[in-house]
Motif scaffolding. Structure first.
Motif, PDB file in Angstrom:
ATOM      1  N   THR A  41       6.416  20.219  76.772  1.00 39.14           N
ATOM      2  CA  THR A  41       7.461  21.188  76.535  1.00 39.14           C
ATOM      3  C   THR A  41       6.770  22.381  77.644  1.00 39.14           C
ATOM      4  O   THR A  41       7.389  22.934  78.378  1.00 39.14           O
ATOM      5  N   ALA A  42       5.416  22.515  77.627  1.00 37.84           N
ATOM      6  CA  ALA A  42       4.498  23.583  78.410  1.00 37.84           C
ATOM      7  C   ALA A  42       4.983  23.119  80.008  1.00 37.84           C
ATOM      8  O   ALA A  42       5.460  24.061  80.832  1.00 37.84           O
ATOM      9  N   ARG A  43       5.003  21.839  80.193  1.00 36.87           N
ATOM     10  CA  ARG A  43       5.249  21.432  81.735  1.00 36.87           C
ATOM     11  C   ARG A  43       6.727  21.624  82.188  1.00 36.87           C
ATOM     12  O   ARG A  43       6.970  22.215  83.299  1.00 36.87           O
ATOM     13  N   GLU A  44       7.557  21.412  80.950  1.00 37.12           N
ATOM     14  CA  GLU A  44       8.940  21.619  81.288  1.00 37.12           C
ATOM     15  C   GLU A  44       9.303  23.132  81.496  1.00 37.12           C
ATOM     16  O   GLU A  44      10.198  23.467  82.429  1.00 37.12           O
ATOM     17  N   VAL A  45       8.735  23.976  80.764  1.00 37.16           N
ATOM     18  CA  VAL A  45       8.900  25.203  80.907  1.00 37.16           C
ATOM     19  C   VAL A  45       8.547  25.821  82.171  1.00 37.16           C
ATOM     20  O   VAL A  45       9.237  26.614  83.127  1.00 37.16           O
ATOM     21  N   GLU A  46       7.392  25.543  82.532  1.00 35.89           N
ATOM     22  CA  GLU A  46       6.875  25.562  83.998  1.00 35.89           C
ATOM     23  C   GLU A  46       7.834  25.448  85.110  1.00 35.89           C
ATOM     24  O   GLU A  46       8.130  26.218  85.943  1.00 35.89           O
ATOM     25  N   ALA A  47       8.384  24.263  84.822  1.00 35.71           N
ATOM     26  CA  ALA A  47       8.882  23.361  86.044  1.00 35.71           C
ATOM     27  C   ALA A  47      10.538  24.434  86.055  1.00 35.71           C
ATOM     28  O   ALA A  47      10.766  24.347  86.998  1.00 35.71           O
TER      29      ALA A  47
END
Length: 303
Positions: A41-47
């Motif tokens: 989720t953290a990576r998805e939010v950054e993306a």
């Protein structure tokens, strides 16, 4: 500035050149979701922030520094760590001084974002007045932080496990603007409706950015709380969620769960009671908030 602030090179360059930067908290990684959903989720939010034209700045405390922007290895380390302090205004300095690892709540993320010169912060939901606060006095430091730190916080409202009417009453008393986006009702985190009339309604990122900049021109302390409704296709209706939350709170009280342990306990239990639907809704609303926060940051950058 003497603060132990370590800015990622990309973020430092973005701030120097006036690019839109969006702060992101780390408590959602360490206390909001299980591994590996948390790091995914953290990576998805950054993306999502990048896709909308902004630069993401996930914030955490590591090795005696406030890290503004985490690399892949640091993100993975934080997501897997077991002994991570949940930091607010009261314990941020102690964690830094002792070299412990800490994830930032809304309050601590606002402090760090302001130190770094970041105006906009995307999160899931803020803390607030807990149910039974008239006897427990359990009120999140997020509310006072919103009253004193000039950061616009984009959320899906306050977490629905809280006493929402009291939470928004306190925010009104503290002079914090509560802005519902595109509707006349404050959203209730997993649900688009709360039954509470919004004090302010704005419909565009440009209007919200203009209000942020006007507060600065007026010299008003504190930030703004933007209450962005969860996407309709992802919401869990309030009537359904209210029953689930009541069951979870009753179990927490029966087990004597208190203080900072309450929120993660309730979120874990609600995940089980909804068979995972609450987590999927949480991911959807965080991504929606990240997109809106980036649009607001871009509007502020344009001036």
């Amino acid at each position: 500035m003497n603060a132990p602030l370590a800015l990622d090179r990309e973020i430092a360059e973005a701030l120097l050149t006036g690019q839109p930067v969006v702060a992101l908290e780390s408590t959602i990684i360490t206390h909001g979701m299980p591994y590996p959903q948390n790091v995914d989720t953290a990576r998805e939010v950054e993306a999502t922030v990048r896709a909308a034209g902004g630069v993401p700045a996930t914030i955490a405390v590591m090795d005696g520094q406030i890290r503004v922007g985490l690399g892949e290895a640091e993100l993975e380390r934080l997501a897997r760590a077991e002994e991570v302090q949940k930091l607010s205004r009261a314990d941020l300095a102690t964690c830094l001084a002792t070299g412990a690892m800490g994830s930032t709540t809304v309050a601590a993320t606002m402090i760090a974002a302001n130190l770094a010169g970041i105006s906009v912060f995307a999160t899931g939901g803020i803390g607030g007045v807990h149910r039974g606060a008239e006897t427990s006095f359990d009120i999140s430091a997020d509310l006072n932080e919103l009253a004193q730190t000039p950061v616009t916080v984009v959320s899906a409202g306050a977490k629905a496990i809280l006493d929402l009417p009291k939470t928004f009453e306190v925010l009104e008393t503290l002079g914090v603007p509560v802005i519902a986006v595109g509707q006349d009702e404050i959203p209730a985190f997993w649900s688009r409706r709360s039954g509470l009339k919004a004090p302010i309604r704005l419909d565009t990122a440009e209007e919200i950015a203009a209000a942020h900049m006007m507060r600065a021109r007026l010299g008003l302390p504190g930030g703004q709380l933007v209450a962005n409704p969860i996407p309709a296709e992802a919401e869990i209706p309030l009537a359904e969620m209210a029953a689930v939350v009541d069951r979870a709170i009753a179990r927490a009280e029966a087990q004597g769960v208190a203080a900072k342990a309450v929120t993660p306990f309730l979120l874990d239990l609600i995940f089980d009671l909804t068979e995972g639907r609450s987590l999927e809704a949480n991911r959807a609303l965080v991504l929606s908030n990240a997109r809106l926060a980036t649009d607001i940051a871009r509007a502020i950058a344009r001036g």
